[in-house]
Scaffold this active site. Sequence first.
Site, PDB file in Angstrom:
ATOM      1  N   GLY A   1       0.766  -1.337   0.013  1.00 24.89           N
ATOM      2  CA  GLY A   1      -0.290   0.302  -0.503  1.00 24.89           C
ATOM      3  C   GLY A   1       0.723   0.962  -0.004  1.00 24.89           C
ATOM      4  O   GLY A   1       0.136   1.854  -0.440  1.00 24.89           O
TER       5      GLY A   1
ATOM      6  N   ARG B  98       8.725  -3.962  12.667  1.00 26.38           N
ATOM      7  CA  ARG B  98       7.750  -3.829  11.513  1.00 26.38           C
ATOM      8  C   ARG B  98       8.171  -4.998  10.615  1.00 26.38           C
ATOM      9  O   ARG B  98       8.388  -5.343  10.010  1.00 26.38           O
ATOM     10  CB  ARG B  98       7.439  -2.919  11.055  1.00 26.38           C
ATOM     11  CG  ARG B  98       6.131  -2.195  11.992  1.00 26.38           C
ATOM     12  CD  ARG B  98       5.324  -1.017  11.338  1.00 26.38           C
ATOM     13  NE  ARG B  98       3.888  -0.370  11.601  1.00 26.38           N
ATOM     14  CZ  ARG B  98       3.292  -0.533  11.565  1.00 26.38           C
ATOM     15  NH1 ARG B  98       3.064  -0.271  10.032  1.00 26.38           N
ATOM     16  NH2 ARG B  98       1.870  -0.387  11.632  1.00 26.38           N
TER      17      ARG B  98
ATOM     18  N   SER C 186      -0.234  -4.936   5.367  1.00 25.52           N
ATOM     19  CA  SER C 186      -0.182  -5.240   6.847  1.00 25.52           C
ATOM     20  C   SER C 186      -1.732  -5.790   7.134  1.00 25.52           C
ATOM     21  O   SER C 186      -2.932  -5.586   6.168  1.00 25.52           O
ATOM     22  CB  SER C 186      -0.118  -3.234   7.612  1.00 25.52           C
ATOM     23  OG  SER C 186      -0.550  -2.855   7.357  1.00 25.52           O
TER      24      SER C 186
ATOM     25  N   ARG D 178       7.384   1.753   0.954  1.00 25.84           N
ATOM     26  CA  ARG D 178       7.846   0.307   1.585  1.00 25.84           C
ATOM     27  C   ARG D 178       7.682  -0.541   0.213  1.00 25.84           C
ATOM     28  O   ARG D 178       8.842  -1.303   0.537  1.00 25.84           O
ATOM     29  CB  ARG D 178       6.053  -0.203   2.240  1.00 25.84           C
ATOM     30  CG  ARG D 178       6.805  -1.651   2.883  1.00 25.84           C
ATOM     31  CD  ARG D 178       5.999  -2.440   3.731  1.00 25.84           C
ATOM     32  NE  ARG D 178       5.589  -1.259   4.850  1.00 25.84           N
ATOM     33  CZ  ARG D 178       4.674  -1.555   5.546  1.00 25.84           C
ATOM     34  NH1 ARG D 178       3.500  -2.241   4.821  1.00 25.84           N
ATOM     35  NH2 ARG D 178       4.423  -0.650   6.579  1.00 25.84           N
TER      36      ARG D 178
ATOM     37  N   ARG E  23      -0.073  -8.570  -3.004  1.00 31.49           N
ATOM     38  CA  ARG E  23      -0.071  -7.786  -2.785  1.00 31.49           C
ATOM     39  C   ARG E  23       0.125  -7.951  -1.219  1.00 31.49           C
ATOM     40  O   ARG E  23      -0.181  -9.100  -0.758  1.00 31.49           O
ATOM     41  CB  ARG E  23      -1.674  -7.358  -1.728  1.00 31.49           C
ATOM     42  CG  ARG E  23      -1.751  -6.706  -0.532  1.00 31.49           C
ATOM     43  CD  ARG E  23      -3.192  -5.912  -1.170  1.00 31.49           C
ATOM     44  NE  ARG E  23      -3.366  -5.366   0.925  1.00 31.49           N
ATOM     45  CZ  ARG E  23      -2.917  -4.483   1.399  1.00 31.49           C
ATOM     46  NH1 ARG E  23      -1.934  -3.624   0.809  1.00 31.49           N
ATOM     47  NH2 ARG E  23      -3.038  -4.042   2.675  1.00 31.49           N
TER      48      ARG E  23
ATOM     49  N   ARG F 283       2.558  10.838  -8.625  1.00 30.65           N
ATOM     50  CA  ARG F 283       1.763  11.542  -7.434  1.00 30.65           C
ATOM     51  C   ARG F 283       2.889  10.943  -6.515  1.00 30.65           C
ATOM     52  O   ARG F 283       2.178  10.372  -4.734  1.00 30.65           O
ATOM     53  CB  ARG F 283       0.337  10.818  -7.204  1.00 30.65           C
ATOM     54  CG  ARG F 283      -0.415  10.978  -8.311  1.00 30.65           C
ATOM     55  CD  ARG F 283      -1.728  10.720  -8.349  1.00 30.65           C
ATOM     56  NE  ARG F 283      -2.781  11.461  -8.908  1.00 30.65           N
ATOM     57  CZ  ARG F 283      -3.966  12.138  -8.910  1.00 30.65           C
ATOM     58  NH1 ARG F 283      -4.571  12.186  -7.615  1.00 30.65           N
ATOM     59  NH2 ARG F 283      -3.824  12.890  -9.782  1.00 30.65           N
TER      60      ARG F 283
ATOM     61  N   ASP G  11      -1.462  -5.365  14.185  1.00 28.88           N
ATOM     62  CA  ASP G  11      -2.076  -4.459  14.907  1.00 28.88           C
ATOM     63  C   ASP G  11      -3.502  -5.877  15.323  1.00 28.88           C
ATOM     64  O   ASP G  11      -3.578  -6.837  14.311  1.00 28.88           O
ATOM     65  CB  ASP G  11      -2.768  -3.156  14.885  1.00 28.88           C
ATOM     66  CG  ASP G  11      -3.539  -3.004  13.854  1.00 28.88           C
ATOM     67  OD1 ASP G  11      -2.840  -2.933  12.524  1.00 28.88           O
ATOM     68  OD2 ASP G  11      -4.267  -3.663  13.491  1.00 28.88           O
TER      69      ASP G  11
END
Length: 234
Positions: A20, A217, A90, A24, A87, A43, A204
């Site tokens: 996403g 992470r 998280s 990353r 994909r 962008r 989470d």
Amino acid sequence: MTIHIGADKDDIADVVLMPGDPYRAKWAAETFLTDAKCVHEVRGMFGFTGMWNGNRVTIQGSGMGMPSMSIYANELIRDFDVQTLIRIGSCGGMQPHVKVRDVILAMTASTVATPSSTIFKDLNFAPCADYGLLAAAAEAAKSMDVDVHVGGIYSSDTFYDERPDLNKEMQRHGILGVEMEAAELYILAARYGRRALGVMTVSDHLLTGEALPADQRERSFGDMIEIALTAAFA
Ligand code: HPA
């Protein structure tokens, strides 16, 4: 070049990993690929292409939520002829046996609605992963000794929920985790005959409130990326 991906057709590989977060994508390309080069930054939603174990791979940010994922996946599939889309992201854990840092392989992705819902009208289409990719990812996780769960996830349209009853129903029906992109990716892959999979790290937990500290992470996300790359080229 497309409206949102300012790369030449040759710049994008047949296999695309989609986090996403565009930063990353940059971190994953710098960490896992050799000869990685930034192929566009429209962008700020970076795309990087490089090599992994002799295989060409692109890592392209999807942005957050299904409308954003839909834009990038549509262009990758229809204009760049990408065959495999995974994909990497998280998710929030939804079951007691799913722990923070665990990896979830999304066999199915339930939703209230996706950008494709207008096509399906009253039909509840069941978005699911490509079985070959799913099986290869499960095998890769096993060989890496990573705690992995295979099952259904929930692709939500909201991070800040006003409908806690939806999470409760998902939990009651065994859904492992919640994220915001996989269902639309699966639907587009089905529509165009491509392979798709969602590999998610639990960052989470909805039941415990626990959240992965930033410094931890990276390693957990690294496992997920290695699983995705191994599955893509199995
Ligand atoms: N909800 C939706 N998306 C998410 C979450 C969450 O709790 N955690 C990571 N992505």
